[in-house]
Design a protein around this motif. Sequence first.
Motif, PDB file in Angstrom:
ATOM      1  N   ASN A   1      70.739  56.196  51.281  1.00  0.00           N
ATOM      2  CA  ASN A   1      70.442  55.150  50.291  1.00  0.00           C
ATOM      3  C   ASN A   1      69.030  55.235  49.713  1.00  0.00           C
ATOM      4  O   ASN A   1      68.452  54.240  49.297  1.00  0.00           O
TER       5      ASN A   1
ATOM      6  N   SER B   1      69.201  56.389  37.586  1.00  0.00           N
ATOM      7  CA  SER B   1      70.541  56.540  38.166  1.00  0.00           C
ATOM      8  C   SER B   1      70.392  56.858  39.654  1.00  0.00           C
ATOM      9  O   SER B   1      69.302  57.230  40.116  1.00  0.00           O
TER      10      SER B   1
ATOM     11  N   THR C   1      74.598  62.475  49.400  1.00  0.00           N
ATOM     12  CA  THR C   1      75.397  62.181  48.193  1.00  0.00           C
ATOM     13  C   THR C   1      76.433  61.089  48.409  1.00  0.00           C
ATOM     14  O   THR C   1      77.188  60.764  47.497  1.00  0.00           O
ATOM     15  N   SER C   2      76.446  60.492  49.609  1.00  0.00           N
ATOM     16  CA  SER C   2      77.524  59.531  49.900  1.00  0.00           C
ATOM     17  C   SER C   2      77.451  58.253  49.077  1.00  0.00           C
ATOM     18  O   SER C   2      78.455  57.574  48.925  1.00  0.00           O
TER      19      SER C   2
ATOM     20  N   LEU D   1      76.672  58.238  45.941  1.00  0.00           N
ATOM     21  CA  LEU D   1      76.692  58.636  44.529  1.00  0.00           C
ATOM     22  C   LEU D   1      78.104  58.855  43.995  1.00  0.00           C
ATOM     23  O   LEU D   1      79.001  59.275  44.729  1.00  0.00           O
ATOM     24  N   ASP D   2      78.257  58.595  42.693  1.00  0.00           N
ATOM     25  CA  ASP D   2      79.514  58.938  42.017  1.00  0.00           C
ATOM     26  C   ASP D   2      79.676  60.457  42.032  1.00  0.00           C
ATOM     27  O   ASP D   2      78.688  61.180  42.082  1.00  0.00           O
ATOM     28  N   PRO D   3      80.930  60.910  41.920  1.00  0.00           N
ATOM     29  CA  PRO D   3      81.163  62.364  41.964  1.00  0.00           C
ATOM     30  C   PRO D   3      80.309  63.158  40.978  1.00  0.00           C
ATOM     31  O   PRO D   3      79.787  64.201  41.330  1.00  0.00           O
ATOM     32  N   GLU D   4      80.113  62.651  39.765  1.00  0.00           N
ATOM     33  CA  GLU D   4      79.349  63.464  38.796  1.00  0.00           C
ATOM     34  C   GLU D   4      77.862  63.536  39.150  1.00  0.00           C
ATOM     35  O   GLU D   4      77.175  64.477  38.788  1.00  0.00           O
ATOM     36  N   LEU D   5      77.369  62.521  39.881  1.00  0.00           N
ATOM     37  CA  LEU D   5      75.965  62.562  40.294  1.00  0.00           C
ATOM     38  C   LEU D   5      75.791  63.360  41.588  1.00  0.00           C
ATOM     39  O   LEU D   5      74.735  63.901  41.867  1.00  0.00           O
ATOM     40  N   THR D   6      76.872  63.425  42.366  1.00  0.00           N
ATOM     41  CA  THR D   6      76.852  64.225  43.588  1.00  0.00           C
ATOM     42  C   THR D   6      76.475  65.667  43.266  1.00  0.00           C
ATOM     43  O   THR D   6      75.641  66.269  43.932  1.00  0.00           O
TER      44      THR D   6
ATOM     45  N   GLU E   1      80.784  66.948  52.147  1.00  0.00           N
ATOM     46  CA  GLU E   1      81.169  67.898  51.097  1.00  0.00           C
ATOM     47  C   GLU E   1      81.502  69.238  51.748  1.00  0.00           C
ATOM     48  O   GLU E   1      80.624  70.078  51.961  1.00  0.00           O
TER      49      GLU E   1
END
Length: 251
Positions: free
Chosen positions: A94, A147, A173-174, A176-181, A204
Motif C-alpha cells: 500500500n 495514480s 502490485t496487489s 493496483l488495477d491490472p493495467e497499472l500492475t 504474478e
Amino acid sequence: MEEIIKVENIRKTFNDNVEILKGISFSVEKGEVLSIIGPSGSGKSTMLRCISQLETVSDGTISICGKTLVKNGIYADKKDRHDIILKSGLVFQNFNLFPHYSVLKNVVDPQVQVLKKTKEDAEETAIELLKRMGLGEKIKNYPCELSGGQQQRVSIARALALKPEVLLFDEPTSALDPELTGEILAVIKELAAEKMTMVVVTHEMAFARDISSKIIFMDGGVIVEQGDPVEIINHPKTERMQAFLSRFASN
Ligand code: ADP
Ligand code: MG
C-alpha cells in the motif's frame, strides 16, 4: 558469489503462541531475484518483516551482507542492527507514502534523516530517481494526486534513494488495477536487468517465472518447494503447490 541474505531456520511466534514461521531457510546471492509465492496467511509478509526488522524472530539466524542480525534467536546490539537495517529497503503493497508530503519530500526526507545527507544532496538524488521512474513532472504533487502505479513508483524511488544492497517487495502490485500492475512489473524487471538484488513476494506467476533466479513456494509457515523458476512453475512436485498454481491457470 556474494551472499546478500542468509536466513537459517527462522521461527516466529506471536503473542498468541501460534507459530507462524516454522523453520524457514534460504539464501539470496548478489544480483539474484528471489520470488516468494504462496497463499494468503502463509507467513510471507512476516518473513520479509523479520528481515527488515519490523518484527523480531523467535528463533533462528539472519545475516545480511555477511553481518549477523540475529543468531539462534539472539539479536546483535543496536548499532549493528542499525547498520544492517540500511542494507535492505522494503516496498509495501500500500505504498506507505506520507500523504501530507510532496512526492519530492517523500523521497528526500528519509535520506536526510537516515543517511544524514544535506537537503540539496538528497534532492539531487531524489530528482534523478524520480525522473528514472518517469515522475519528473510530478515532484511537486501530493500522493493523492497520483495514480496507484505512480505512487508505487515513488515508493520504489524512496527505497532506492537509501542505496540498499537488496530491495524487498511485499506484493507490490496487489493494490493496483491490472493495467497499472504492468508498469510496476516493468520497473522491477528493469531493476533486475541492472542486477539489483531483490526479493519479491508476488501473485504474478508468469512474472515470477520470467524474472526470478529462484522461486520459493511457502504454505503454512514452511517452504514447501524451492528451485528453478521454470521447473517449479511448470512442474510443481507437491500436491499443495499444484493446487495453489491451478488457481492461476489463466497465466
Ligand atoms: P502472508 O503475507 O503470507 O499473507 P502474513 O505473514 O501476513 O501472511 O501472516 C501470516 C499469519 O500470521 C496470519 O495468520 C496472520 O494472521 C498472522 N499474523 C501476522 N501478523 C500478526 C501479528 N502482529 N500478531 C498476530 N498474528 C499475526
Ligand atoms: Mg502478505
